[in-house]
Scaffold this active site. Structure first.
Site: not given
Ligand code: PGA
Length: 252
Positions: A11, A13, A97, A99, A169, A175, A214
């Site tokens: 991904n 991003k 996701h 985010e 996740e 991150g 991560s």
């Protein structure tokens, strides 16, 4: 022993430039070969999808998108339809996701609509689910995961998971450099499979569940060894070809 084919998905991003993604892709493509046991997928920013579709032609690497509109077409300024992704040979689309959920207000119902839209266009959704740090600390992890999963089961039906991938996740691990421990990850992956098995044992046994948050070159192996982890969804480490390739080659 499960028959599940492992999957390692990048991904990217909102990172890169035309020049940098060409270089990154070339380096990754060079390292993915017959010895690569895992299926390898790259999800670049939308605008680079046509470029990657060309570059990935004649490789084993699959192409996916990071998001999609839940609508088929129409007056939705700034959105991209599933049919458009299909036009450029996308096989997979990430939906829900964290985010998207937290920064763009996507709730469980909208995520479920996107999941359905992706499948309706002949592509495979990668459904992201995961708890926030405060939810884990309040001991609500299973409740959150169940809610996120049930919203999709309710709208799409359990059989829809025969053509879907789930990515667990934990939001606090994305991150942040704080990976879930193998025990924490395996525990939730097992919970997800049990939750699906309430509806259909075979589907629960065959659906691929990726871990994300991560994942790095030095921790991928211990995560991918676990019984219910079928690969990873990789953010930061997928922007460094060598690291991403190490992760791809860490699958059992
Ligand atoms: P990360 O991102 O690997 O940078 O933690 C994972 C993801 O958001 O899918």
């Amino acid at each position: 022993m499960s028959q599940r084919q492992s999957l390692v998905a990048a991904n990217w991003k909102m990172n890169g430039s035309l020049e940098s993604i060409r270089q990154l892709l070339a380096a990754i493509a060079q390292g993915v070969n017959k010895e690569t046991q895992s299926e390898v997928l790259i999800c670049p920013p939308y605008v680079y999808i046509p470029e990657l579709a060309g570059l990935l032609d004649n490789t084993e690497i699959r192409l996916g998108a990071q998001n999609v509109s839940q609508h088929n077409s129409g007056a939705y300024t700034g959105e991209v339809a599933a049919s458009m992704l299909k036009d450029f040979a996308c096989d997979y689309v990430i939906v829900g996701h964290s985010e998207r959920r937290t920064l763009y207000g996507e709730g469980d119902v909208r995520v479920a609509e996107k999941f359905v839209t992706v499948q309706a266009h002949g592509m495979t959704p990668i459904l992201c689910i995961g708890e926030l740090l405060e939810e884990r600390e309040a001991n609500n992890t299973e409740e959150v995961i169940a809610r996120q999963l049930d919203a999709v089961i309710e709208m799409a039906g359990i059989k829809a998971f025969n053509n879907a991938v789930i990515a667990y996740e934990p939001v606090w691990a994305i991150g942040t450099g704080k990976t879930a421990t193998p025990e924490q990850a395996q525990e939730v992956h097992e919970f997800i499979r049990l939750r699906l098995a309430r509806h259909d044992h075979e589907t629960a046994e065959t659906v691929r569940i990726l871990y994300g948050g991560s994942v790095k070159a030095d921790n991928a192996k211990q995560l991918f060894e676990l019984a219910d982890i079928d690969g990873g969804l990789i953010g930061g480490a997928s922007l460094v070809a060598e690291d991403f390739l190490t992760i791809c080659h860490s699958v059992r």
